[in-house]
Design an enzyme around this catalytic site. Structure first.
Site, PDB file in Angstrom:
ATOM      1  N   LYS A  71      -8.211   9.541 -10.392  1.00  0.00           N
ATOM      2  CA  LYS A  71      -6.936   9.217 -11.032  1.00  0.00           C
ATOM      3  C   LYS A  71      -7.154   8.651 -12.430  1.00  0.00           C
ATOM      4  O   LYS A  71      -6.412   8.943 -13.370  1.00  0.00           O
ATOM      5  CB  LYS A  71      -6.150   8.223 -10.174  1.00  0.00           C
ATOM      6  CG  LYS A  71      -4.787   7.821 -10.773  1.00  0.00           C
ATOM      7  CD  LYS A  71      -3.859   9.005 -10.970  1.00  0.00           C
ATOM      8  CE  LYS A  71      -2.558   8.635 -11.674  1.00  0.00           C
ATOM      9  NZ  LYS A  71      -1.635   7.865 -10.812  1.00  0.00           N
ATOM     10  N   LYS A 118      -0.961  -0.038 -17.977  1.00  0.00           N
ATOM     11  CA  LYS A 118      -1.721  -0.721 -16.931  1.00  0.00           C
ATOM     12  C   LYS A 118      -2.871   0.151 -16.431  1.00  0.00           C
ATOM     13  O   LYS A 118      -4.004  -0.316 -16.264  1.00  0.00           O
ATOM     14  CB  LYS A 118      -0.776  -1.092 -15.783  1.00  0.00           C
ATOM     15  CG  LYS A 118      -1.431  -1.788 -14.600  1.00  0.00           C
ATOM     16  CD  LYS A 118      -1.855  -0.835 -13.496  1.00  0.00           C
ATOM     17  CE  LYS A 118      -0.695  -0.120 -12.854  1.00  0.00           C
ATOM     18  NZ  LYS A 118      -1.136   0.770 -11.746  1.00  0.00           N
TER      19      LYS A 118
END
Length: 287
Positions: A170, A238
């Site tokens: 990811k 983030k």
């Protein structure tokens, strides 16, 4: 199958609805009970805590914001680990640190439970359509067992490796997307600065090697100045912060990602954090 789901935000709600369509019984929990109204109307049962979810479910999905949230849901007071049965499988769809994921996986294994990291790509559009891409960190046996359930929510389901490997994949996904959005934003700004309509430019580029989903979807958002979030800039920032942290630990040089992280930080600082991450074009345009 009795399935638990914790985290009913932009991604979680449509995922729960797709699991219900797949014939599963859903037990859910959210920090804001009102966010469960839509899924409760379709038959999901709202539980009083994460522990309550674990007591009722055979398989629990998490879709929360960050590493600290995942740890709190699993190991905090009234967390999953406090009432989960031996053999419980927890599938974390959040995007968090691979290092922390591996550590939590070991802690759960000592309790007889299994942690699977299964972060996704595809945004809210993919969650609604049930076409998410799953990047899974799990043993081969556990992967095969949960794959039919993941198929209710996604169309591309790939085992990357053991626990933690999904989060690494990811991070790689976010690295590519960040650089691509920044490049598309620069291209649109360049076309406009030269007095050329970016719409036919985008159309032409879509037919060549520059063609991509980023150019197709985010390019249109940038051209249309329409930033309803598929994925909020603050969350994207983030995610890239996690990449930067791990890259620093490993001593990796990440020049493209460094630039992308700077753009995302400025996007959030300038008040665009709740917009789609393609709003980083606003930073480029101002500069």
């Amino acid at each position: 199958m009795n399935i638990g789901y914790i985290g009913l935000g932009l991604m979680g709600r449509p995922c729960v609805l797709n699991l219900i369509k797949g014939g599963h019984s859903l037990f859910v929990w959210a920090r804001r009970p009102e966010s469960a109204a839509e899924v409760m109307a379709k038959g999901a049962v709202l539980c009083g805590s994460s522990a309550d979810v674990a007591a009722k479910a055979d398989l629990v999905f998490l879709n929360v914001t960050n590493t600290a949230d995942v740890r709190e849901v699993i190991f905090g007071a009234n967390g999953l680990a406090s009432s989960g049965k031996r053999g419980l499988t927890i599938v974390d769809m959040s995007t968090i640190s691979a290092t922390a994921t591996r550590a939590m996986g070991k802690e759960l294994a000592a309790l007889g439970m299994e942690l699977v990291d299964a972060p996704v790509s595809g945004g809210t559009v993919g969650a609604i359509a049930g076409t998410l891409t799953f990047m899974v960190g799990a043993s081969p046996a556990v992967f095969e067992r949960i794959k039919p359930v993941l198929a209710c929510m996604g169309s591309t389901i790939t085992r990357i490796g053991d626990c933690g490997a999904g989060q690494v994949a990811k991070s790689c996904n976010q690295i590519v997307i960040t650089g691509a959005i920044a490049a598309v934003a620069e291209a649109v700004n360049f076309a406009r600065a030269n007095g050329v309509d970016p719409n036919p430019v985008r159309e032409a580029l879509m037919g060549g090697f520059a063609g991509s989903r980023i150019l197709e979807l985010h390019g249109k958002r940038i051209i249309d100045n329409s930033f309803e979030p598929g994925f909020k800039a603050a969350l994207h920032c983030k995610d890239i912060g996690i990449v930067e942290e791990i890259a620093k630990e490993l001593g990796l040089n990440m020049p493209v990602t460094d630039v992308g992280f700077s753009l995302l930080r400025k996007t959030v600082e300038q008040g665009y954090g709740d917009l789609d991450s393609s709003a980083m074009c606003k930073v480029i345009e101002k500069a």
